[in-house]
Design an enzyme around this catalytic site. Structure first.
Site, PDB file in Angstrom:
ATOM      1  N   PHE A 108       2.971  11.074   1.934  1.00 28.05           N
ATOM      2  CA  PHE A 108       1.897  10.007   1.389  1.00 28.05           C
ATOM      3  C   PHE A 108       2.864   8.720   1.850  1.00 28.05           C
ATOM      4  O   PHE A 108       2.202   7.646   1.141  1.00 28.05           O
ATOM      5  CB  PHE A 108       2.062  10.258  -0.207  1.00 28.05           C
ATOM      6  N   SER A 109       3.912   8.816   2.578  1.00 26.46           N
ATOM      7  CA  SER A 109       4.796   7.591   2.637  1.00 26.46           C
ATOM      8  C   SER A 109       4.517   6.845   3.820  1.00 26.46           C
ATOM      9  O   SER A 109       4.086   7.250   4.932  1.00 26.46           O
ATOM     10  CB  SER A 109       6.153   8.175   2.342  1.00 26.46           C
ATOM     11  N   ALA A 110       5.173   5.720   3.943  1.00 22.69           N
ATOM     12  CA  ALA A 110       5.518   4.933   5.202  1.00 22.69           C
ATOM     13  C   ALA A 110       6.369   5.618   6.118  1.00 22.69           C
ATOM     14  O   ALA A 110       7.271   6.401   5.948  1.00 22.69           O
ATOM     15  CB  ALA A 110       5.815   3.586   4.919  1.00 22.69           C
ATOM     16  N   LEU A 111       5.948   5.567   7.539  1.00 21.43           N
ATOM     17  CA  LEU A 111       6.580   6.240   8.531  1.00 21.43           C
ATOM     18  C   LEU A 111       7.979   5.513   8.978  1.00 21.43           C
ATOM     19  O   LEU A 111       9.132   5.864   9.668  1.00 21.43           O
ATOM     20  CB  LEU A 111       6.014   6.839   9.663  1.00 21.43           C
TER      21      LEU A 111
ATOM     22  N   ASP B 243       4.913   0.592  12.990  1.00 25.03           N
ATOM     23  CA  ASP B 243       4.338   1.530  12.083  1.00 25.03           C
ATOM     24  C   ASP B 243       2.825   1.121  11.910  1.00 25.03           C
ATOM     25  O   ASP B 243       2.634   0.391  11.109  1.00 25.03           O
ATOM     26  CB  ASP B 243       5.137   1.880  10.914  1.00 25.03           C
TER      27      ASP B 243
ATOM     28  N   HIS C 186     -12.610   3.671  21.410  1.00 24.01           N
ATOM     29  CA  HIS C 186     -12.244   4.980  21.819  1.00 24.01           C
ATOM     30  C   HIS C 186     -10.939   4.998  22.155  1.00 24.01           C
ATOM     31  O   HIS C 186     -10.321   6.289  22.172  1.00 24.01           O
ATOM     32  CB  HIS C 186     -12.961   5.237  23.245  1.00 24.01           C
TER      33      HIS C 186
ATOM     34  N   GLU D 117      -4.963   0.365   1.938  1.00 23.79           N
ATOM     35  CA  GLU D 117      -5.338  -0.888   1.748  1.00 23.79           C
ATOM     36  C   GLU D 117      -6.866  -1.142   1.216  1.00 23.79           C
ATOM     37  O   GLU D 117      -6.995  -2.009   0.610  1.00 23.79           O
ATOM     38  CB  GLU D 117      -5.283  -1.616   3.380  1.00 23.79           C
TER      39      GLU D 117
ATOM     40  N   SER E 249       0.828  -1.082   0.028  1.00 27.36           N
ATOM     41  CA  SER E 249       0.124  -0.174  -0.036  1.00 27.36           C
ATOM     42  C   SER E 249       0.705   1.347   0.013  1.00 27.36           C
ATOM     43  O   SER E 249       0.452   2.283  -0.249  1.00 27.36           O
ATOM     44  CB  SER E 249      -0.998   0.063   1.195  1.00 27.36           C
ATOM     45  N   HIS E 250       2.264   1.118   0.159  1.00 28.34           N
ATOM     46  CA  HIS E 250       2.948   2.338   0.313  1.00 28.34           C
ATOM     47  C   HIS E 250       4.070   2.105  -0.732  1.00 28.34           C
ATOM     48  O   HIS E 250       5.004   2.762  -0.459  1.00 28.34           O
ATOM     49  CB  HIS E 250       3.515   2.602   1.484  1.00 28.34           C
TER      50      HIS E 250
END
Length: 345
Positions: free
Chosen positions: A121-124, A178, A229, A188, A47-48
């Site tokens: 827009f990217s993975a951390l 992450d 929550h 996803e 997804s990234h």
């Protein structure tokens, strides 16, 4: 059924570079973005990975970011480095602030990098792992657009608001996690839509506030926070720390780029670095070895550490290249000329 397309890592990099150069991105951005999406594809974070190039190219074409932006590094405070991305991609801004962040963390024990006015827009995980590679513990977080309903709500207000952490491990891969504070990353659901697959009924609500298994309806409605929550509260914390605290936007104050050019897709990011060396001095090595006891106990129960699957995927990709759906490969090729580097078998 179509087969996946396999690319060597170098072919994947060449494809990414060509797409980004064709779209008008400056060389610094081309290289930073390519490092990120190819690393994600290498680790089978689909997804990234290369898929994300479609979105950033489209955003640039609609004026949602400046592909030629030059990040401005500012010494904000003894423990804070600021990088104004000037409405460019966050990735180059992060890379240009990284050395300054490391220096401040090693001097003060803890330091923060605030990135403003960036398109993220990217993975951390790749960012916090850049810190753990330097012997630092790292945290990173950012808001997104308003895609997620708060727990008990029915309309999108919060972002998917990812949060990442990495801890350096002597002689091994770091302890890294992450995750989005939504049930899943929005990418996803987008991948399910592209594949024509249903989603679980606890991922999202439709535009009437009702649970849905239709990916298209979910994208038009609101995603749900993970853990009810608890996830909602964590998401709100990220909104505050990576929004008002650094003088940047909340998720609901941003909008995706659009053909009218009125979208406001940029916001902020917060990255924190902690130095075991500064905290512990001569005892820092002992502190890291002490942490290993916890990991050994986890593994000793038959449990897995987060990112183990990703590190295993990395080894496969380094040996065999990366695979992407044939339809995605066609979409990527359509962004460049016919002589784009092709797949290998």
């Amino acid at each position: 059924m179509e087969h996946d397309i396999t690319l060597s890592l170098e072919a994947a990099r060449a494809l990414s570079r060509r797409i980004l150069h064709t779209a008008g991105f400056a060389t610094g951005h081309v290289e930073a973005i390519t490092r990120s999406v190819v690393a994600a594809q290498r680790d089978e974070c689909h997804s990234h990975g290369l898929y994300r190039l479609l979105g950033i190219v489209e955003t640039a074409a609609m004026g949602g970011l400046d592909p030629q932006a030059v990040p401005e590094v500012i010494d904000q405070a003894p423990g804070i480095v600021k990088v104004d991305a000037h409405y460019g991609s966050s990735l180059l801004a992060f890379e240009q602030g990284l050395t300054h962040l490391q220096e401040k963390a090693e001097r003060n024990g803890i330091a923060v990098l605030m990135i403003n006015h960036c398109f993220h827009f990217s993975a951390l995980w790749s960012e916090v792992e850049a810190l753990s590679e330097r012997g630092l513990a790292g945290l990173a977080m950012n808001p997104t657009h308003a895609f997620v309903a708060p727990a008990g709500g029915v309309r999108a207000l919060l972002g998917t608001n990812p949060f990442a952490f990495s801890w350096p491990r002597p002689g091994g891969t770091p302890y890294t996690f992450d995750f989005a504070t939504s049930v899943v990353a929005r990418g996803e659901i987008e991948l399910h839509r592209r594949a024509g697959k249903a989603i679980p009924d606890d991922w999202a609500l439709d535009d009437q506030g009702q649970p849905t298994t239709e990916a298209t309806a979910a994208l038009a409605g609101a995603m749900l926070p993970f853990g009810g929550h608890k996830g909602s509260a964590l998401s709100t914390m990220i909104e505050l720390l990576a929004g008002p605290l650094i003088g940047d936007a909340l998720s609901h104050e941003t909008q995706a780029a659009n053909e009218d050019g009125t979208g406001r897709p940029c916001h902020g990011e917060l990255v924190m670095a902690l130095s075991p060396g500064a905290f512990l001095g001569e005892q820092s090595e002992a502190g890291l070895l002490h942490a290993e006891k916890l990991f050994e106990e986890i593994l000793g129960q038959g449990a897995r550490l987060p990112s183990q699957r990703r590190f295993e995927a990395r080894e496969r990709s380094l040996a065999s290249g990366v695979s992407i759906p044939a339809a995605l490969y066609r979409d990527l090729k359509a962004l460049v000329e016919d002589n784009t580097p092709g797949p290998h078998t």
